[in-house]
Design a protein around this motif. Structure first.
Motif, PDB file in Angstrom:
ATOM      1  N   GLY A 282      46.437   5.805 -52.388  1.00 49.26           N
ATOM      2  CA  GLY A 282      47.353   4.768 -52.853  1.00 49.26           C
ATOM      3  C   GLY A 282      47.224   3.490 -52.057  1.00 49.26           C
ATOM      4  N   TYR A 283      46.983   3.641 -50.764  1.00 50.44           N
ATOM      5  CA  TYR A 283      46.820   2.466 -49.894  1.00 50.44           C
ATOM      6  C   TYR A 283      45.580   1.666 -50.272  1.00 50.44           C
ATOM      7  N   TYR A 284      44.467   2.377 -50.502  1.00 52.21           N
ATOM      8  CA  TYR A 284      43.205   1.685 -50.765  1.00 52.21           C
ATOM      9  C   TYR A 284      43.042   1.255 -52.231  1.00 52.21           C
ATOM     10  N   LEU A 285      43.568   2.047 -53.170  1.00 56.06           N
ATOM     11  CA  LEU A 285      43.334   1.760 -54.577  1.00 56.06           C
ATOM     12  C   LEU A 285      44.503   1.046 -55.261  1.00 56.06           C
ATOM     13  N   LEU A 286      45.733   1.246 -54.737  1.00 56.24           N
ATOM     14  CA  LEU A 286      46.903   0.648 -55.372  1.00 56.24           C
ATOM     15  C   LEU A 286      47.611  -0.366 -54.482  1.00 56.24           C
ATOM     16  N   ASP A 287      47.105  -0.528 -53.268  1.00 53.98           N
ATOM     17  CA  ASP A 287      47.724  -1.432 -52.298  1.00 53.98           C
ATOM     18  C   ASP A 287      49.175  -1.038 -52.014  1.00 53.98           C
ATOM     19  N   GLU A 288      49.438   0.281 -51.965  1.00 52.03           N
ATOM     20  CA  GLU A 288      50.772   0.775 -51.631  1.00 52.03           C
ATOM     21  C   GLU A 288      50.892   0.921 -50.118  1.00 52.03           C
ATOM     22  N   HIS A 289      51.817   0.201 -49.520  1.00 45.59           N
ATOM     23  CA  HIS A 289      52.014   0.246 -48.079  1.00 45.59           C
ATOM     24  C   HIS A 289      53.301   0.997 -47.756  1.00 45.59           C
ATOM     25  N   LEU A 290      53.259   1.807 -46.719  1.00 45.90           N
ATOM     26  CA  LEU A 290      54.425   2.589 -46.316  1.00 45.90           C
ATOM     27  C   LEU A 290      55.081   1.992 -45.076  1.00 45.90           C
ATOM     28  N   ALA A 291      56.406   1.883 -45.125  1.00 47.06           N
ATOM     29  CA  ALA A 291      57.161   1.540 -43.930  1.00 47.06           C
ATOM     30  C   ALA A 291      57.254   2.787 -43.058  1.00 47.06           C
ATOM     31  N   LEU A 292      57.653   2.606 -41.805  1.00 41.55           N
ATOM     32  CA  LEU A 292      57.707   3.730 -40.855  1.00 41.55           C
ATOM     33  C   LEU A 292      58.643   4.822 -41.357  1.00 41.55           C
ATOM     34  N   ASN A 293      59.830   4.448 -41.861  1.00 43.61           N
ATOM     35  CA  ASN A 293      60.786   5.445 -42.352  1.00 43.61           C
ATOM     36  C   ASN A 293      60.236   6.225 -43.538  1.00 43.61           C
ATOM     37  N   GLN A 294      59.494   5.549 -44.405  1.00 49.20           N
ATOM     38  CA  GLN A 294      58.892   6.211 -45.556  1.00 49.20           C
ATOM     39  C   GLN A 294      57.843   7.233 -45.103  1.00 49.20           C
ATOM     40  N   PHE A 295      57.038   6.828 -44.133  1.00 48.43           N
ATOM     41  CA  PHE A 295      55.996   7.718 -43.624  1.00 48.43           C
ATOM     42  C   PHE A 295      56.615   8.929 -42.923  1.00 48.43           C
ATOM     43  N   ILE A 296      57.653   8.705 -42.141  1.00 53.66           N
ATOM     44  CA  ILE A 296      58.337   9.817 -41.452  1.00 53.66           C
ATOM     45  C   ILE A 296      58.971  10.760 -42.473  1.00 53.66           C
ATOM     46  N   GLY A 297      59.614  10.170 -43.493  1.00 59.54           N
ATOM     47  CA  GLY A 297      60.256  10.987 -44.519  1.00 59.54           C
ATOM     48  C   GLY A 297      59.268  11.873 -45.248  1.00 59.54           C
ATOM     49  N   ILE A 298      58.142  11.309 -45.652  1.00 61.03           N
ATOM     50  CA  ILE A 298      57.121  12.085 -46.347  1.00 61.03           C
ATOM     51  C   ILE A 298      56.533  13.148 -45.417  1.00 61.03           C
ATOM     52  N   GLY A 299      56.392  12.788 -44.136  1.00 64.05           N
ATOM     53  CA  GLY A 299      55.913  13.757 -43.147  1.00 64.05           C
ATOM     54  C   GLY A 299      56.857  14.947 -43.016  1.00 64.05           C
ATOM     55  N   LEU A 300      58.161  14.694 -43.065  1.00 60.82           N
ATOM     56  CA  LEU A 300      59.151  15.775 -42.998  1.00 60.82           C
ATOM     57  C   LEU A 300      59.074  16.670 -44.231  1.00 60.82           C
ATOM     58  N   VAL A 301      58.867  16.062 -45.402  1.00 60.02           N
ATOM     59  CA  VAL A 301      58.729  16.844 -46.635  1.00 60.02           C
ATOM     60  C   VAL A 301      57.538  17.787 -46.523  1.00 60.02           C
ATOM     61  N   ILE A 302      56.415  17.266 -46.053  1.00 66.33           N
ATOM     62  CA  ILE A 302      55.204  18.076 -45.903  1.00 66.33           C
ATOM     63  C   ILE A 302      55.442  19.219 -44.925  1.00 66.33           C
ATOM     64  N   THR A 303      56.094  18.904 -43.801  1.00 67.92           N
ATOM     65  CA  THR A 303      56.367  19.919 -42.779  1.00 67.92           C
ATOM     66  C   THR A 303      57.241  21.036 -43.328  1.00 67.92           C
ATOM     67  N   GLY A 304      58.345  20.652 -43.982  1.00 68.20           N
ATOM     68  CA  GLY A 304      59.261  21.658 -44.535  1.00 68.20           C
ATOM     69  C   GLY A 304      58.598  22.508 -45.597  1.00 68.20           C
ATOM     70  N   ALA A 305      57.852  21.872 -46.504  1.00 65.54           N
ATOM     71  CA  ALA A 305      57.176  22.611 -47.567  1.00 65.54           C
ATOM     72  C   ALA A 305      56.112  23.548 -47.007  1.00 65.54           C
ATOM     73  N   ALA A 306      55.383  23.083 -45.989  1.00 64.89           N
ATOM     74  CA  ALA A 306      54.335  23.908 -45.370  1.00 64.89           C
ATOM     75  C   ALA A 306      54.946  25.134 -44.688  1.00 64.89           C
ATOM     76  N   LEU A 307      56.073  24.942 -44.014  1.00 65.38           N
ATOM     77  CA  LEU A 307      56.744  26.063 -43.340  1.00 65.38           C
ATOM     78  C   LEU A 307      57.220  27.099 -44.362  1.00 65.38           C
ATOM     79  N   VAL A 308      57.796  26.614 -45.451  1.00 67.04           N
ATOM     80  CA  VAL A 308      58.273  27.533 -46.497  1.00 67.04           C
ATOM     81  C   VAL A 308      57.087  28.247 -47.143  1.00 67.04           C
ATOM     82  N   SER A 309      56.012  27.507 -47.437  1.00 68.22           N
ATOM     83  CA  SER A 309      54.841  28.097 -48.080  1.00 68.22           C
ATOM     84  C   SER A 309      54.227  29.177 -47.211  1.00 68.22           C
ATOM     85  N   ARG A 310      54.162  28.894 -45.902  1.00 74.81           N
ATOM     86  CA  ARG A 310      53.562  29.853 -44.986  1.00 74.81           C
ATOM     87  C   ARG A 310      54.364  31.153 -44.955  1.00 74.81           C
ATOM     88  N   LYS A 311      55.700  31.016 -44.962  1.00 73.80           N
ATOM     89  CA  LYS A 311      56.544  32.196 -44.928  1.00 73.80           C
ATOM     90  C   LYS A 311      56.461  32.968 -46.230  1.00 73.80           C
TER      91      LYS A 311
END
Length: 311
Positions: A282-311
């Motif tokens: 998205g950054y390279y093809l759509l010029d979508e830039h993430l603010a720090l809070n957006q990046f942290i939020g998405i990182g938390l989603v990935i972390t939570g989903a990965a933990l649930v998936s692993r279990k």
């Protein structure tokens, strides 16, 4: 003796490495879908959701038909009965038609990075639905993973909302709800497909459920649209072809092949790279830039989903 040990290690390592690479390739294909859909909408602003879906599924359908017919001739083929036909049709409609429709529709309104983060909550929805259906109690670690994941969604969404006007906020809310509906639909598909995958095998089940979704999409298109709507600019047609082959057919079987080699748990963790891949594309093809809070939020989603998936 050393040579024997080394050969055994090589034989045990290569399938695992191959499986990881298959899942990564599948994650890349599926993650590119959101970016490709946004590019198609940018290339033709007035194209409707079902037309783009019909182009994608229409081009993908012959591949799945060929694979299904090939599998029909093998000894591992499962004969269809009422116990298999009805679930395959139902799950195909839920997982690959309805979920895709909500997802494409939602992408009309929200950035690709946010779409991928919301859609990636589906493992947490699977856990919640499992607890509801089977009356099981959620463990403390699972509850923590759910809090992390949904806390990330709230943080990412609020960060996007803070930068939006009143009109953009309505679009942001509408798109987010549509994509979350897609996540719910796909979670129900995942929950219901376990028995069918065990009975039919992942590749045969994928082929037939995708055939159902392709046919349903084409019927939807011909009911609500005119045949002339299928004639789109060459750029949109090219994007639809990439969507069909590299973000539908190939990744669906790469993921299945990867799971066969490394198991669903490890595959889920590897597949967690999906939202990150979408953000980079998205950054390279759509010029979508993430603010720090957006990046942290998405990182938390990935972390939570990965933990649930692993279990």
């Amino acid at each position: 003796m050393k040579t024997t040990t080394r050969s055994i290690q090589t034989e045990s390592t290569n399938p695992r490495l191959t499986g990881i690479l298959f899942v990564l390739a599948g994650a890349l294909g599926f993650s590119a879908k959101a970016v490709l859909v946004k590019l198609a909408f940018a290339a033709q602003a007035d194209i409707d959701v079902i037309t783009l879906m019909a182009l994608r599924m229409g081009m993908a359908l012959p591949f799945f038909v060929v694979i299904a017919l090939f599998l029909k001739k093998t000894k591992n083929n499962t004969q269809f009965s009422r116990d298999t036909v009805i679930p395959v049709i139902t799950l195909g409609l839920l997982g690959y038609y309805l979920a895709s429709y909500f997802d494409f529709w939602g992408l009309k309104f929200i950035p690709a990075g946010l779409e991928r983060a919301i859609l990636f909550t589906y493992p947490t929805i699977v856990v919640l639905l499992s607890a509801l259906v089977y009356k099981t109690k959620l463990a403390g670690k699972t509850m923590l993973a759910l809090v992390i994941s949904y806390g990330g969604i709230v943080l990412a969404f609020s960060s996007y909302a803070a930068l939006s006007t009143a009109e953009n906020y309505d679009n942001l809310l509408t798109g987010s709800l549509l994509v979350f509906s897609a996540a719910i639909s796909f979670a129900i598909f995942i929950l219901g497909s376990a028995r069918m995958i065990h009975k039919m095998g992942s590749i045969q089940f994928t082929a037939w459920s995708m055939i159902v979704a392709c046919i349903a999409t084409l019927i939807h298109f011909f009911v609500v649209n005119d045949i002339n709507d299928i004639f789109v600019p060459g750029k949109v047609l090219f994007i639809a072809a990439i969507l069909a082959i590299f973000s539908t057919v190939i990744p669906s079987f790469f993921i299945a092949a990867g799971i066969k080699r490394i198991g669903a748990s490890t595959a889920s963790i590897v597949n967690s790279t999906g939202p990150i891949i979408t953000i980079i594309l998205g950054y390279y093809l759509l010029d979508e830039h993430l603010a720090l809070n957006q990046f942290i939020g998405i990182g938390l989603v990935i972390t939570g989903a990965a933990l649930v998936s692993r279990k």
